[in-house]
Scaffold this active site. Structure first.
Site, PDB file in Angstrom:
ATOM      1  N   CYS A  73      29.386  58.410  22.981  1.00 22.55           N
ATOM      2  CA  CYS A  73      28.634  59.128  24.010  1.00 22.55           C
ATOM      3  C   CYS A  73      29.545  60.099  24.773  1.00 22.55           C
ATOM      4  O   CYS A  73      30.018  61.063  24.198  1.00 22.55           O
ATOM      5  CB  CYS A  73      27.921  58.120  24.927  1.00 22.55           C
ATOM      6  SG  CYS A  73      26.791  58.917  26.076  1.00 22.55           S
ATOM      7  N   HIS A 161      24.649  54.992  21.370  1.00 22.46           N
ATOM      8  CA  HIS A 161      25.370  53.778  21.804  1.00 22.46           C
ATOM      9  C   HIS A 161      25.271  52.685  20.737  1.00 22.46           C
ATOM     10  O   HIS A 161      24.259  51.988  20.675  1.00 22.46           O
ATOM     11  CB  HIS A 161      24.792  53.281  23.132  1.00 22.46           C
ATOM     12  CG  HIS A 161      25.198  54.118  24.299  1.00 22.46           C
ATOM     13  ND1 HIS A 161      26.286  53.828  25.093  1.00 22.46           N
ATOM     14  CD2 HIS A 161      24.682  55.267  24.781  1.00 22.46           C
ATOM     15  CE1 HIS A 161      26.411  54.751  26.022  1.00 22.46           C
ATOM     16  NE2 HIS A 161      25.452  55.640  25.853  1.00 22.46           N
ATOM     17  N   GLU A 163      26.671  49.897  20.729  1.00 23.10           N
ATOM     18  CA  GLU A 163      26.840  48.558  21.301  1.00 23.10           C
ATOM     19  C   GLU A 163      25.550  47.951  21.814  1.00 23.10           C
ATOM     20  O   GLU A 163      25.515  46.771  22.139  1.00 23.10           O
ATOM     21  CB  GLU A 163      27.889  48.596  22.421  1.00 23.10           C
ATOM     22  CG  GLU A 163      27.437  49.248  23.722  1.00 23.10           C
ATOM     23  CD  GLU A 163      27.476  50.779  23.704  1.00 23.10           C
ATOM     24  OE1 GLU A 163      27.708  51.356  22.624  1.00 23.10           O
ATOM     25  OE2 GLU A 163      27.252  51.382  24.761  1.00 23.10           O
ATOM     26  N   GLY A 216      30.914  25.360  41.309  1.00 22.28           N
ATOM     27  CA  GLY A 216      29.910  24.689  40.481  1.00 22.28           C
ATOM     28  C   GLY A 216      29.447  25.572  39.340  1.00 22.28           C
ATOM     29  O   GLY A 216      28.724  25.139  38.461  1.00 22.28           O
ATOM     30  N   ASP A 219      32.469  29.554  35.469  1.00 22.21           N
ATOM     31  CA  ASP A 219      33.803  30.149  35.483  1.00 22.21           C
ATOM     32  C   ASP A 219      34.809  29.314  36.279  1.00 22.21           C
ATOM     33  O   ASP A 219      35.879  28.977  35.787  1.00 22.21           O
ATOM     34  CB  ASP A 219      33.759  31.575  36.057  1.00 22.21           C
ATOM     35  CG  ASP A 219      32.735  32.443  35.349  1.00 22.21           C
ATOM     36  OD1 ASP A 219      32.362  32.096  34.212  1.00 22.21           O
ATOM     37  OD2 ASP A 219      32.309  33.456  35.932  1.00 22.21           O
ATOM     38  N   SER A 220      34.442  28.995  37.526  1.00 26.66           N
ATOM     39  CA  SER A 220      35.432  28.275  38.335  1.00 26.66           C
ATOM     40  C   SER A 220      35.637  26.863  37.790  1.00 26.66           C
ATOM     41  O   SER A 220      36.746  26.324  37.855  1.00 26.66           O
ATOM     42  CB  SER A 220      35.056  28.268  39.817  1.00 26.66           C
ATOM     43  OG  SER A 220      33.873  27.542  40.048  1.00 26.66           O
ATOM     44  N   LYS A 367      32.127  36.159  29.652  1.00 22.82           N
ATOM     45  CA  LYS A 367      31.403  34.918  29.930  1.00 22.82           C
ATOM     46  C   LYS A 367      31.219  34.009  28.702  1.00 22.82           C
ATOM     47  O   LYS A 367      31.495  32.814  28.763  1.00 22.82           O
ATOM     48  CB  LYS A 367      30.019  35.288  30.471  1.00 22.82           C
ATOM     49  CG  LYS A 367      29.295  34.143  31.094  1.00 22.82           C
ATOM     50  CD  LYS A 367      29.610  34.135  32.538  1.00 22.82           C
ATOM     51  CE  LYS A 367      29.042  32.991  33.306  1.00 22.82           C
ATOM     52  NZ  LYS A 367      29.429  33.146  34.717  1.00 22.82           N
TER      53      LYS A 367
END
Ligand code: XMP
Length: 578
Positions: A73, A161, A163, A216, A219-220, A367
């Site tokens: 793009c 695009h 993706e 909670g 990630d953490s 993630k």
């Protein structure tokens, strides 16, 4: 991946990693010498025009190193511009689906891809004349230069695009580039990184202990588990702060993770938020109270002394979505526009970062990769499959209003005068919401495209009285409203978990808006979305039977006048309402 300013940049990098090839995002201007060891370079899309003053550019030397380059793009336009081609403003933009005709070539970049195919476009400018040495290999009805190639120098550009899922064969383009053109091997697997991450944690800790504020969230919790594994449980402490803005049963859930203590700060947060209605003000206050609680805990447990450092569950997109304060490793500012201030980037934490007293073991992972790492560590699926939940909690899902206001009729529906945030272009805007009378995603999209100032469209599932007879009421974050939202959220979570719907959607916020009647002052909005990483999202449909059962329980709640469904994609409407 050279970041030319698009939120698509991360998606592109993630897609490359999904192919099993490691990709890292760097500022677009990164000098060629700093990326000399990369097997290939992709220049991302972005919202600018190559002619805008200060628009992202690239070091022209990257085209002369012999490394393959793919411009996507804006990346294609920049490549054309820097190499002597001509870019001009398009007559009108081209956004959405298009049909590409790709010529048959023997070029490995386009192997097996020739023919007519559906692609997804999002651009205004176009390449008019490709640079010397390039030939045009793809076109659409409205874009004459949709794919270009200079096979001798291994330089390629695509205007579409690859993706996004709407480009049906998009992954084949990325796969051809990384494997056939760059000669990469499929050797990136986040699960194999665990020993390496543990080594990095030990190095960062350098004999000190690590202290975590665990939320909670995935990630953490994964970051915490990694540190415990790397350093031993004795050297890693976690505190969960109960802000009073958490979901039902959350504190008990987090306790179950083990190795944590709970800090009760409900009164502190709710006191500071009493009477506050502005969305950014709420976020700011919550950020400040968080720092205050953190400082209090740090003081009371003597964590300020040199034996401790702070652990965080920051993931890769977090480092960019808030404006990438730290920039890339080469020190340049990352280009993704500031969308929201994520609270793990507030000033107090910045100080610790600057002092180097922080360990963020997941900061280069996406993630899904964090989930893979969590699986490798043996963490329960129930934890790893959790939807993301924002740091400021229910506060930003409980909309407030300064004064009463009527619902106003408009040509296409009814204007509900609450303030909901949207993201149009790369900047955010607050605007009222349009209520239409049909569960019609296509119409909602057409309306947000057409009507200036409308960035969100909802439809009623059920209401006690006609919407035109409802009002927006002056409302704050009162304990009663938070309790109402907490119940509504718990109902939706339970039903969507039992039906398996929660595994079909990426996130499912439940919003309380102060729209209703004298006896029932609030309404509930359901916002199930599909997404890859939250940067863009699609509003999704729900089976009527499931929706009916949720709605029946929600309508039975005290104080609830109606249940609505959010039909807005992101852009133009953010996932959260504030
Ligand atoms: P938006 O609303 O910007 O959300 O489309 C994208 C993703 O980010 C989450 N989000 C936040 N997370 N603090 C957080 O920790 C915040 O202030 C915040 N705002 C949005 C949101 O839940 C979604 O997953």
């Amino acid at each position: 991946m050279l970041d030319a300013g698009g939120q698509y940049c991360h998606l592109e990098a993630r897609k490359v990693r999904d192919l099993g090839v490691y990709a890292e995002v760097r500022p677009s201007e990164t000098p060629a010498a700093e990326i000399a060891s990369a097997r290939g370079i992709i220049i991302s899309g972005g919202p600018s025009s190559v002619y805008d003053p200060g628009s992202p550019t690239a070091d022209p030397a990257i085209f002369a190193t012999g490394q393959p380059v793919l411009g996507i793009c804006y990346g294609q336009q920049l490549m054309a511009h820097l190499l002597g081609g001509h870019v001009r403003p398009g007559d009108r933009g081209e956004y959405g689906l298009a049909m590409l005709d790709l010529v048959a070539t023997s070029d490995p970049m386009f192997a097996s891809l020739s023919g007519r195919q559906q692609i997804w476009m999002s651009h205004r400018d176009v390449v008019e004349t490709p640079p010397p040495g390039f030939s045009v290999v793809g076109r659409t009805d409205t874009c004459a230069v949709a794919a270009i190639a200079d096979p001798a120098r291994r330089l390629y550009g695509v205007q579409f695009h690859p993706e996004v899922v709407h480009t049906v064969r998009g992954m084949e383009y990325l796969s051809n580039f990384v494997f056939r053109v760059c000669g990469c091997e499929r050797d990136w697997d986040p699960r194999h990184r665990v020993p390496l991450i543990e080594g990095e944690i030990r190095q960062a800790a350098a004999g000190r202990s690590v202290f975590f504020f665990v939320s909670g969230g995935v990630d953490s919790s994964v970051a915490f588990a990694l540190c415990r594994r790397a350093l031993g449980g004795e050297s890693v402490r976690g505190v969960y702060v109960d802000t009073g803005l958490m979901r039902e049963g959350e504190t008990e859930f987090v306790r179950g993770l083990g190795g944590l203590t709970v800090e009760h700060a409900e009164a502190q947060f709710l006191g500071a938020l009493a009477g506050v209605t502005g969305p950014e003000k709420k976020r700011h206050i919550i950020g400040e109270e968080f720092v205050r609680v953190q400082e209090r805990i740090i003081e009371s447990r003597s964590l300020a002394d040199e034996r401790w450092i702070l652990g965080q569950g920051t993931i890769y997109p977090d480092t960019i979505e808030s404006g990438g304060e730290r920039g890339g490793e080469s020190g340049g500012a990352a280009k993704a526009a500031v969308i929201k201030t994520h609270h793990n980037r507030v000033a107090g934490i910045q100080k610790l970062i600057q002092a180097g007293r922080i360990v963020e073991p997941l900061k280069s992972f996406y993630k899904d990769e964090v989930r893979e790492v969590g699986r490798e560590l043996g963490l329960p699926e129930e934890l790893l499959d959790r939807h993301p939940f924002p740091g400021p909690g229910l506060a930003i899902r409980c909309l407030c209003a300064d004064s009463d206001a009527p619902v106003e009729p408009a040509a296409d529906g009814l204007i509900v005068p609450v303030r909901s945030v949207g993201v149009q272009g790369d900047s955010r805007s607050y605007a009222p919401v349009l209520a239409i009378d049909a569960m019609d995603h296509a119409r909602a999209t057409a309306l947000t495209n057409r009507i200036r100032g409308v960035n969100r469209v909802i439809a009623p599932v059920e209401t006690r009285v006609p919407i035109a007879q409802m009002r927006v009421h002056a409302a704050t974050l009162s304990p009663a409203r938070l309790a109402r939202l907490r119940r509504a959220d718990a109902i939706v979570r339970r039903i969507s978990h039992h039906s398996g719907y929660d595994r079909k959607v990426w996130q499912f916020p439940v919003i309380l808006i102060p729209l209703g009647t004298g006896e029932a002052p609030d309404s509930v909005v359901l916002r199930p979305v599909d997404s890859v990483d939250g940067m863009t999202a699609q509003s999704v449909t729900m089976e009527p039977e499931l929706l009916r059962s949720m709605c029946a329980e929600l309508m039975a709640l005290e104080g609830v006048a109606g249940v609505f469904y959010d039909l807005t994609h992101k852009p133009p409407g953010t996932i959260e309402w504030e």
